[in-house]
Design a protein around this motif. Sequence first.
Motif, PDB file in Angstrom:
ATOM      1  N   SER A 360       0.827  -1.209   0.000  1.00  0.00           N
ATOM      2  CA  SER A 360       0.000   0.000   0.000  1.00  0.00           C
ATOM      3  C   SER A 360       0.864   1.263   0.000  1.00  0.00           C
ATOM      4  O   SER A 360       0.502   2.275  -0.594  1.00  0.00           O
ATOM      5  N   ASN A 363       2.928   1.189  -3.703  1.00  0.00           N
ATOM      6  CA  ASN A 363       2.232   1.122  -4.986  1.00  0.00           C
ATOM      7  C   ASN A 363       2.424   2.373  -5.834  1.00  0.00           C
ATOM      8  O   ASN A 363       2.727   2.290  -7.020  1.00  0.00           O
ATOM      9  N   ARG A 377      -0.630  -5.719  -6.640  1.00  0.00           N
ATOM     10  CA  ARG A 377      -1.691  -6.187  -5.762  1.00  0.00           C
ATOM     11  C   ARG A 377      -1.243  -7.422  -5.002  1.00  0.00           C
ATOM     12  O   ARG A 377      -0.373  -8.165  -5.451  1.00  0.00           O
TER      13      ARG A 377
END
Length: 863
Positions: A360, A363, A377
């Motif tokens: 997170s 990214n 992901r």
Amino acid sequence: MNIVNTLTIRHLKQNKRRTLVTIYGVIISVSMMTAVITLIFSFADLMIRQTITDTGEWHVQYQDITKKQLAAIQGDDATKTVAITRDLGYAPLEGGQNSNKPYLFIKEYDMQGFTQFQIEISKGRLPHTDKEVVISESVATNGKVKYEIGDRLTLRVGDRFEQGGDHPLDQTEPLRRKDGTLTETLQHSIIRDYTVVGFIKRPVSETAWAPAYTIISYVDDQIIGGDDRVDASVVLQQVNPFLFAHAEKLAEKNQMDTVQYNNDLLRYYGLSSSGASSSMMFSLSAIIIGTIIIGSVGLIYNAFAISVSERSRHLGMLASVGATKRQKRNSVFFEGIVIGLISIPIGILCGLAGIGITFSFMNTMIEEALWTSEKLRLIVTPLLLLITCLVSMLTIFVSVYLPAVKASRVSPMDAIRQTTDVKLTAKAVKTSKIIRKLFGIEAEIGLKNLKRNKRRYHVILFSLVISIVLFLTISFFTTGMTQSLALSLEGINYDIEVSSSNGERLDDRLMQSLVSLDGVTEYSVSHELVANAWVDAASIADELQEKVKQDKSMLQDGKYPYEIKLYALNDSSLQAYARAAHADYEQLTDLDHPAAIVMDTIHYKDIDTGKYIQTKSIYANIGQPIELTSFIKASGEETKTNQVIIAALTDKAPMGMSPVGVGGLNMIVSERVMKRLADGEELANASMYLHLKSTEPVKTQQEIEAMNETHLNVYNVYQSRIREEQQILLMNVFSYGFIVLISAISVANIFNTISTGLALRKREFAMLKSVGATPKGFVKMLNYESVFYGVKSLLYGLPVSFAVMVLIYKAFANKFSYGFTLPWMSILSVIVCVFVIVSSAVVYSGAKIKKENIIDALKQENI
């Protein structure tokens, strides 16, 4: 539940701290394996999706096939989907304003092809018949030719042939020009009529220097005639290592000559058509997975070994009331099952949570740095969870097995008296008199403590050795991966190359216009001249020395002929390059003593073996002279020039310089030195290049083309450069992330094992204090123990690490050839860190132990 298992659970509850420490060790191990496996799966998924976005989804392509052969491919059991494509040819673009793109390139897809190759419609719709086309937006934006939906086109479509050439040119080959005039023609032309039904984004397959704009029409197996040829791009049912052999067999059975593999995509599935690549990947995977498993076994084994050592009295009491060897062994196995049932789910969740949180935060950075349109992901599959659970259970079983066997063999009296843990014979605890003389009685007591608690000492030592081996081998592995990737790439370090198609120099006015364009951040001007030099046989590359041994006639007067590529850089570029190569700029501009920077390290791909090789191009020293010779074309006479002094040796190439192979040498000089070395005729034959870096390479290329300088060749390679930088950055992120993870695990392992081992010795330390050990002497004793641990662990850990490094190097050698180099900085870091971590753990634990009451510590049974 039987009575032994009930007592085992009761014992785990009574020794809560010991149980929590064991659970903590297993959780760390499982988290590490989960994080590593998830990281690999997730990054592979990202690159698979990005590669499909960029180049389309296909695994095998059968080229130039007939309708009958197509039917065989479609009917094959391994085939999932087949996309039909065909390169129809080139047609002149009427009214085009870009002289570097005078053509339209007509490519045909069927409906499956539109899906697999992800044709992106910006307006209108896709063609449904072979009479309809969609046109790339760049025809209007770059070629300045406007079309509307519904327009009808009549195109004369043919193949590009160079004058005197016998094979057609494709989209990867630039226009053929001489003195600003095209030297290629369209042949085998046919007339095709089309209706424009839509517009598409510029396909990725249309490179910036491609000679034509892409337009796409429709083809399917109903349209194909008996003699028509197409390409079939196949998506397979299963992507596995057998696909290469299956494809070759299918092609041979149906007389298909050309089979291509989507290596860019298959590589992220861990597959390669090269036997050397497959062997390398298999060997490396086995070594790294084995290293991680061994590290995990070490981590968990330490926890259980200490636990069983502390439980020895409990097991002895069970034996004294009738417990059998099998029951004692099963008691330890049962403890492992209980710990595993608690730790494995928590470890998997912690590993996934840690990687998920990391993703997170990463990214946005990855999306910008790697220029990816896809997001990273978290990939969690049943296979991933199954692999993690199986490896974790296997690890726990292996970790528990030895302590369980040892526990089953302990007699009741020995266990209660703890004679297996503590050795009190004179021979067992004998130390050298030198230790006492050099370091004092505290060092002697510390060393005797290690000898009398050998089992615990070995557990701590094993933990340290495993941590050292883990860190060094992973560090060496990631360095090898990065170096191997660098060898396999072309090393493109610029965005745009500009040269003159008529072989003339770029004049100063034009040069100033080009380097002043908006977006240009850096430029380099270079002149290239080819010369020769006779190099002593003792100084030539290793590969050449092997050939010379077989054929002495290759030498002349003990010297070998080298091809020299002499590069002259403009002053600003040379100054920057001299700083990077640690060369003296003033020496490089001295006309009385010409000097050059020599690239003595090269890398290339061996055509015969498919290996990527890094080697010394020449063995030379700074200050050594090289005598250049050149061949005058008019007379063929060999003339000698002045000697050139080696000012610096480097493996770094200046912007835009193309590599040489074995038997060649790149030498970089100033423009003034080149003029001093070469005569007018030679300088007239020198090639001149301008290399640019730009913040907006496509826009910069369009601005250059808008100048309408028809004699310019413009190559935009920024997509290739970005792709190479993406791969290197991706490897660095993976490598350093892996190293940080392993380092954290190793530190936790060492700290946990040592602090726990010292905590279990509270009664021992209390006894020493009760007989007069002072606080200062106690601290000195612990410090000496930490030194003994550090030295002994390095004596075992470093040789084992070197052995594993050699195995990893040999695995890389299946595909890449480069010199073996020990990671000295990593070794130095390990040596420093081992003593720092061991000392910190000992100081931390010692500080806690010093606060203990002597009477309470002597009475304590559980921790």
